[in-house]
Design a protein around this motif. Structure first.
Motif, PDB file in Angstrom:
ATOM      1  N   TYR A 202     -18.039-110.959   2.534  1.00  0.00           N
ATOM      2  CA  TYR A 202     -18.529-109.580   2.480  1.00  0.00           C
ATOM      3  C   TYR A 202     -19.092-109.118   3.810  1.00  0.00           C
ATOM      4  N   PHE A 203     -18.756-109.838   4.894  1.00  0.00           N
ATOM      5  CA  PHE A 203     -19.097-109.344   6.221  1.00  0.00           C
ATOM      6  C   PHE A 203     -18.369-108.023   6.452  1.00  0.00           C
ATOM      7  N   GLY A 204     -19.055-107.080   7.075  1.00  0.00           N
ATOM      8  CA  GLY A 204     -18.460-105.772   7.331  1.00  0.00           C
ATOM      9  C   GLY A 204     -18.524-104.836   6.147  1.00  0.00           C
ATOM     10  N   LEU A 205     -19.244-105.247   5.081  1.00  0.00           N
ATOM     11  CA  LEU A 205     -19.288-104.408   3.879  1.00  0.00           C
ATOM     12  C   LEU A 205     -19.999-103.083   4.138  1.00  0.00           C
ATOM     13  N   ILE A 206     -21.099-103.107   4.893  1.00  0.00           N
ATOM     14  CA  ILE A 206     -21.851-101.863   5.128  1.00  0.00           C
ATOM     15  C   ILE A 206     -20.997-100.824   5.855  1.00  0.00           C
ATOM     16  N   PRO A 207     -20.400-101.148   7.017  1.00  0.00           N
ATOM     17  CA  PRO A 207     -19.512-100.135   7.613  1.00  0.00           C
ATOM     18  C   PRO A 207     -18.314 -99.836   6.725  1.00  0.00           C
ATOM     19  N   GLY A 208     -17.887-100.826   5.914  1.00  0.00           N
ATOM     20  CA  GLY A 208     -16.797-100.579   4.980  1.00  0.00           C
ATOM     21  C   GLY A 208     -17.172 -99.532   3.948  1.00  0.00           C
ATOM     22  N   LEU A 209     -18.416 -99.603   3.470  1.00  0.00           N
ATOM     23  CA  LEU A 209     -18.885 -98.609   2.504  1.00  0.00           C
ATOM     24  C   LEU A 209     -19.037 -97.239   3.156  1.00  0.00           C
ATOM     25  N   VAL A 210     -19.489 -97.243   4.426  1.00  0.00           N
ATOM     26  CA  VAL A 210     -19.555 -95.969   5.155  1.00  0.00           C
ATOM     27  C   VAL A 210     -18.151 -95.381   5.281  1.00  0.00           C
ATOM     28  N   LEU A 211     -17.181 -96.267   5.514  1.00  0.00           N
ATOM     29  CA  LEU A 211     -15.795 -95.821   5.647  1.00  0.00           C
ATOM     30  C   LEU A 211     -15.221 -95.318   4.326  1.00  0.00           C
ATOM     31  N   CYS A 212     -15.926 -95.588   3.229  1.00  0.00           N
ATOM     32  CA  CYS A 212     -15.487 -95.023   1.951  1.00  0.00           C
ATOM     33  C   CYS A 212     -15.443 -93.512   2.026  1.00  0.00           C
TER      34      CYS A 212
ATOM     35  N   LEU B 132     -17.493-107.221  12.827  1.00  0.00           N
ATOM     36  CA  LEU B 132     -18.300-108.032  11.913  1.00  0.00           C
ATOM     37  C   LEU B 132     -17.436-108.972  11.089  1.00  0.00           C
ATOM     38  N   GLN B 133     -16.188-108.586  10.822  1.00  0.00           N
ATOM     39  CA  GLN B 133     -15.308-109.404   9.999  1.00  0.00           C
ATOM     40  C   GLN B 133     -14.686-110.568  10.768  1.00  0.00           C
TER      41      GLN B 133
ATOM     42  N   THR C 272     -12.384-105.289  -3.142  1.00  0.00           N
ATOM     43  CA  THR C 272     -11.349-105.810  -2.237  1.00  0.00           C
ATOM     44  C   THR C 272     -11.856-106.239  -0.863  1.00  0.00           C
ATOM     45  N   ASN C 273     -13.156-106.130  -0.593  1.00  0.00           N
ATOM     46  CA  ASN C 273     -13.659-106.486   0.745  1.00  0.00           C
ATOM     47  C   ASN C 273     -13.235-107.888   1.203  1.00  0.00           C
ATOM     48  N   PRO C 274     -13.256-108.916   0.324  1.00  0.00           N
ATOM     49  CA  PRO C 274     -12.811-110.250   0.764  1.00  0.00           C
ATOM     50  C   PRO C 274     -11.393-110.255   1.329  1.00  0.00           C
ATOM     51  N   LEU C 275     -10.508-109.423   0.789  1.00  0.00           N
ATOM     52  CA  LEU C 275      -9.141-109.339   1.315  1.00  0.00           C
ATOM     53  C   LEU C 275      -9.134-108.878   2.764  1.00  0.00           C
ATOM     54  N   TRP C 276      -9.965-107.886   3.067  1.00  0.00           N
ATOM     55  CA  TRP C 276      -9.993-107.342   4.426  1.00  0.00           C
ATOM     56  C   TRP C 276     -10.555-108.363   5.404  1.00  0.00           C
ATOM     57  N   VAL C 277     -11.557-109.123   4.983  1.00  0.00           N
ATOM     58  CA  VAL C 277     -12.142-110.141   5.862  1.00  0.00           C
ATOM     59  C   VAL C 277     -11.099-111.204   6.197  1.00  0.00           C
ATOM     60  N   VAL C 278     -10.419-111.718   5.175  1.00  0.00           N
ATOM     61  CA  VAL C 278      -9.399-112.756   5.385  1.00  0.00           C
ATOM     62  C   VAL C 278      -8.270-112.202   6.259  1.00  0.00           C
ATOM     63  N   LYS C 279      -7.864-110.980   5.995  1.00  0.00           N
ATOM     64  CA  LYS C 279      -6.787-110.370   6.777  1.00  0.00           C
ATOM     65  C   LYS C 279      -7.161-110.280   8.250  1.00  0.00           C
TER      66      LYS C 279
ATOM     67  N   HIS D  28       1.563-110.537   5.061  1.00  0.00           N
ATOM     68  CA  HIS D  28       1.622-110.887   3.635  1.00  0.00           C
ATOM     69  C   HIS D  28       0.333-110.500   2.922  1.00  0.00           C
ATOM     70  N   ILE D  29      -0.801-110.575   3.652  1.00  0.00           N
ATOM     71  CA  ILE D  29      -2.075-110.140   3.070  1.00  0.00           C
ATOM     72  C   ILE D  29      -2.093-108.618   2.969  1.00  0.00           C
ATOM     73  N   SER D  30      -1.478-107.976   3.929  1.00  0.00           N
ATOM     74  CA  SER D  30      -1.403-106.519   3.895  1.00  0.00           C
ATOM     75  C   SER D  30      -0.616-106.058   2.671  1.00  0.00           C
ATOM     76  N   PHE D  31       0.462-106.789   2.346  1.00  0.00           N
ATOM     77  CA  PHE D  31       1.229-106.457   1.148  1.00  0.00           C
ATOM     78  C   PHE D  31       0.366-106.663  -0.098  1.00  0.00           C
TER      79      PHE D  31
END
Length: 301
Positions: free
Chosen positions: A161-171, A222-223, A121-128, A70-73
């Motif tokens: 916002y845990f995992g934000l740095i690798p998330g930004l690299v993944l941008c 990290l998430q 959207t980083n908070p969504l990915w952490v919760v997911k 449901h979070i993925s949706f």
């Protein structure tokens, strides 16, 4: 590079994301494989994809493979936002930049869209990620609210916002993917061919995943919950003062500890499953994206 309608592209991105989420169970297995590599956090150390599947189905039932779906949706909004920003970014740069530095321009607009959408959207990915890794709850929506409360109780707003740095690299993943996709479409002349569109989308994602997969593994680690003693503790039962230190203290520490404990293979857990998932998933995404974009554009006219 052709400029497109931002609103039509956003709607098409949302539809493509929903269609590609049909392969969600494969993502669940991949995330569990990555997280289980850290033996000091999780008691279950999955050996392979089949071990994850067998363990989850036997202990929690087949529907457990869809926990967090449901979070993925909801996170399909991220693609809506991404494509909206992507098309808007094409229009804000000066004409000389587009004409004289077309390659840099193409990559720049993709990167701008990726970075802005990640920050939002980083908070969504952490919760997911947290919901996907929970083992003891039977309520999906209960898991979601529990995860949100627990993240805030343990780490405050920064926990989202845990995992934000690798998330930004993944941008750069999204930027390179769209960059390659646009070029492959031109090379294959895929405007009127769903097969060629699928090939362009699949190959572009495959190449970027091979290069950047270690960042995805680091981001997921990290998430996930970082306090082993409190993994099965409900938010309302947590002590006011958390004295236990987080297992991973940050981006650099996560990389060093992963390499120390598991070697370079620790960064590639679940890669084969990811490769098996992304080809049909991204091929489907871009086929639906192009079809819906054409339909929406026709209605706008």
């Amino acid at each position: 590079m052709v400029e497109r309608s931002a609103s039509a592209s956003a709607i098409a991105g949302f539809a493509g994301s929903l269609a590609s989420s049909s392969l969600y169970p494969l993502e669940m297995i991949k995330v569990r494989l990555i997280a289980s590599g850290v033996k000091s956090i999780h008691s279950i150390n999955y050996r392979n994809s089949y071990h994850v599947l067998k363990s989850m189905v036997s202990s929690q039932g087949i529907l457990s493979l869809y926990k967090g779906a449901h979070i993925s949706f909801a996170s399909s909004f991220a693609w809506t936002l991404y494509f909206y920003i992507y098309e808007k970014a094409k229009k804000i740069h000066p004409k000389w930049f587009k004409e004289e530095h077309s390659e840099l321009y193409l990559f720049t607009v993709a990167a701008e869209a990726a970075i802005l959408s990640r920050l939002i959207t980083n908070p969504l990915w952490v919760v997911k990620t947290r919901v996907m890794l929970q083992n003891n709850s039977k309520s999906w929506y209960g898991d979601t609210f529990e995860a949100i409360k627990k993240i805030y109780r343990l780490d405050g707003l920064k926990g989202f916002y845990f995992g934000l740095i690798p998330g930004l690299v993944l941008c750069s993943n999204g930027a390179f993917q769209l960059y390659l996709y646009e070029h492959l479409k031109e090379i294959l002349n895929s405007q009127d061919s769903s097969t060629k569109t699928a090939i362009s989308g699949g190959i572009s994602k495959l190449l970027t995943t091979l290069v950047l997969y270690p960042m995805q593994s680091t981001m997921i680690r990290l998430q996930q919950e970082q306090y082993p003693s409190y993994l099965n503790t409900k938010a309302q039962d947590l002590p006011k003062d958390i004295k236990e230190e987080r297992f991973f203290k940050g981006f650099k520490n996560c990389i060093l500890k992963t390499f120390k404990n598991e070697g370079y293979r620790g960064f590639y857990r679940g890669l084969s499953l990811q490769l098996a998932r992304i080809l049909p998933s991204n091929a489907l995404f871009f086929v639906v994206y192009e079809k819906i974009y054409g339909l929406v554009l026709d209605r706008e006219k």
